[in-house]
Design a protein around this motif. Sequence first.
Motif, PDB file in Angstrom:
ATOM      1  N   PRO A  83       7.218 -16.010 -23.251  1.00  0.00           N
ATOM      2  CA  PRO A  83       8.051 -17.216 -23.157  1.00  0.00           C
ATOM      3  C   PRO A  83       7.691 -18.044 -21.922  1.00  0.00           C
ATOM      4  CG  PRO A  83       9.335 -15.198 -22.806  1.00  0.00           C
ATOM      5  CD  PRO A  83       7.999 -14.779 -23.291  1.00  0.00           C
ATOM      6  N   PRO A  84       7.405 -19.330 -22.089  1.00  0.00           N
ATOM      7  CA  PRO A  84       6.932 -20.147 -20.981  1.00  0.00           C
ATOM      8  C   PRO A  84       8.073 -20.641 -20.111  1.00  0.00           C
ATOM      9  CG  PRO A  84       6.990 -21.465 -22.945  1.00  0.00           C
ATOM     10  CD  PRO A  84       7.506 -20.114 -23.324  1.00  0.00           C
ATOM     11  N   VAL A  85       8.673 -19.744 -19.345  1.00  0.00           N
ATOM     12  CA  VAL A  85       9.832 -20.125 -18.536  1.00  0.00           C
ATOM     13  C   VAL A  85       9.478 -20.092 -17.052  1.00  0.00           C
ATOM     14  CG1 VAL A  85      11.554 -19.385 -20.197  1.00  0.00           C
ATOM     15  CG2 VAL A  85      10.626 -17.737 -18.594  1.00  0.00           C
ATOM     16  N   TYR A  86      10.179 -20.918 -16.279  1.00  0.00           N
ATOM     17  CA  TYR A  86       9.980 -20.920 -14.836  1.00  0.00           C
ATOM     18  C   TYR A  86      11.034 -20.012 -14.204  1.00  0.00           C
ATOM     19  CZ  TYR A  86       6.971 -24.924 -15.529  1.00  0.00           C
ATOM     20  OH  TYR A  86       5.947 -25.737 -15.933  1.00  0.00           O
ATOM     21  N   MET A  89      14.020 -21.454 -12.059  1.00  0.00           N
ATOM     22  CA  MET A  89      14.957 -22.460 -12.556  1.00  0.00           C
ATOM     23  C   MET A  89      16.149 -21.781 -13.226  1.00  0.00           C
ATOM     24  SD  MET A  89      12.353 -25.201 -14.215  1.00  0.00           S
ATOM     25  CE  MET A  89      13.119 -26.785 -13.997  1.00  0.00           C
ATOM     26  N   GLU A  93      19.024 -25.979 -16.459  1.00  0.00           N
ATOM     27  CA  GLU A  93      18.101 -26.859 -15.752  1.00  0.00           C
ATOM     28  C   GLU A  93      16.728 -26.846 -16.445  1.00  0.00           C
ATOM     29  OE1 GLU A  93      16.781 -26.969 -11.046  1.00  0.00           O
ATOM     30  OE2 GLU A  93      17.424 -25.133 -11.957  1.00  0.00           O
ATOM     31  N   TYR A  94      16.307 -25.632 -16.810  1.00  0.00           N
ATOM     32  CA  TYR A  94      15.019 -25.465 -17.475  1.00  0.00           C
ATOM     33  C   TYR A  94      15.000 -26.198 -18.813  1.00  0.00           C
ATOM     34  CZ  TYR A  94      11.484 -23.132 -20.343  1.00  0.00           C
ATOM     35  OH  TYR A  94      10.446 -22.875 -21.197  1.00  0.00           O
TER      36      TYR A  94
END
Lengths: 334, 243
Positions: A83-86, A89, A93-94
């Motif tokens: 999963p392309p998550v930061y 964040m 917000e993400y």
Amino acid sequence: MVEIRNLRKNYGKNPALRGITFTIEDNEILGFLGPNGVGKSTTMNIIAGYLPSTSGTVSVNGYDITEHAREAKKCIGYLPEIPPVYPDMRVEEYLTFCAGIKGIRRADTKKEVESAMEKLHITDMRRRLIRNLSKGYKQRVGFAQALLGNPKVLILDEPTVGLDPAQVSEVRSLIRELGQSHSIIFSSHILSEISAVCERVVIITKGEIRAIDTIENLEKSMTASSLLDITIEGDEATIMRVLKDIRGVEEIKNVTRTDNRLSCRLTLTEDKVRNAVMTSLVANNCSIVEMNMAKLDLEQVFLRVTAQSEKRTSLQDLLDETPDMPDNPYDAAE
Amino acid sequence: MFALYKKELQAFFYSPFAYVLTALFMLIFSLGFVTSIADLDTNVLKFSFSEFFYNNFFYFIFIIPLLTMRSFADERRGGTEVLLLSSPLSVTQIVLAKFFAIVTVFLFMIVMSLFFPIYAAATGQVIWSALICAYSGFFLWGIVCITLGMLLSSVTGNAIIAAIIGEIVMEVLLFLDRFASTRLVDVYPHLNSVITWFSMQRRFIFFSQGMFRLEDLVFFLSAAAVVLTLNVVSIEKRRWSHR
């Protein structure tokens, strides 16, 4: 609708995809199956416009993914394998950020984010930092991201990995629900999941399509006459000897004994061998209690299809390999 | 594009990153400032901020690669590059958004450093026109360094390595300046003129002397544009030859 035509991809000199052609129809959930490392994720990356193909085309709702990338990508929601998550964040917000880069209008952003969070049941987590979420929640945040803007096409690369059983069934029913109004391509290692969710499947191995059909047809076509579940009464040693002596019995599997009954699954070279099995058993004083044609489930179909030798058997197969075929050979088969 | 710019800025300012770097920057400045004042000639009581900028370059170049090292390397490592590249944003937009975010942090640092001239103005006299000119030179010079740092971050794919190679490149750029004035290079006027043309510090000298030359402005801006273009190309290239 997504049309994939003759897709090829080389990593350096290694071909990862060798001419893949298939179509994802409107409002269809297409299962995408294959062993590890055969080009599933590569194909999905190309459809999503992350990687360019070496040759071949992908068109999404009529837009070519390379020529009209912007329009095509707007119709796609993509959940990659990781999963392309930061991590730094917060969930909400993400998702707001993702809505921004997807070009969703500001006025709609809040509504979109809310509805995506609701669908994946992560509303409670909205204020949490993504780095503190469990793998399953990260996966769901990634999934929510793919749903933003309600894209017509969803590309889901193993969406249920890392989820607990309850979450898996939630996500499955979500996918089924989404399938009523979206074109979905969905890869998974869990075959029961594919058969529970998808109508049609594509099976690929070594960068080539091995089979593409509805699950029902695949199971039917592979059921091959050749599997026989049989229960026999009599002396075990005799039964095994008799069975082994019959020409045409390829394999004896799943042997189980209860009292003086023996059950097993026979693999026969052809249908006719069935009669030989019966006559030989009866001639040796073994009585047949039960006899059934076995039906392959998707798992067995998958194992068979992926285990097929690479050798081409017919002229049609050779033609299929020729690049730039004007017609999709798999369409004709349907 | 604005969403990405905003996210990048947040990544700097929601974490201690921007503040720590700004503190480092301020420290370098204040040490220089104190030295300049301590070294004042008691008859004239005059020192030059431009000179002070010039002397601080050596330290300053260590900050820029720290600022840029994460820009692309972290996206690749975290798997979020897929998100950006499969979004409707073009690669050019992605590069520009990141560039402007870093430039904003850089501007933040510069604005903080205004503290020193303002403080000096309160107790003495500052020639603002010359100072603004020096600041412009400093800013332009920084922009080129930022683009170089970003390029390295996207090429290497590892933040630490990007930072180290960044330091090396900055070091070489400074070295070029000194190398141009060696006796060896003086013997070959053509070589000398080529090296001098590339030497950014030489160009900065004009700014620090209060000369705003169009030639230098064009040099810095076009250098930044060329490196940014290379950055776009390098990302595109990697997509095509992925793995």
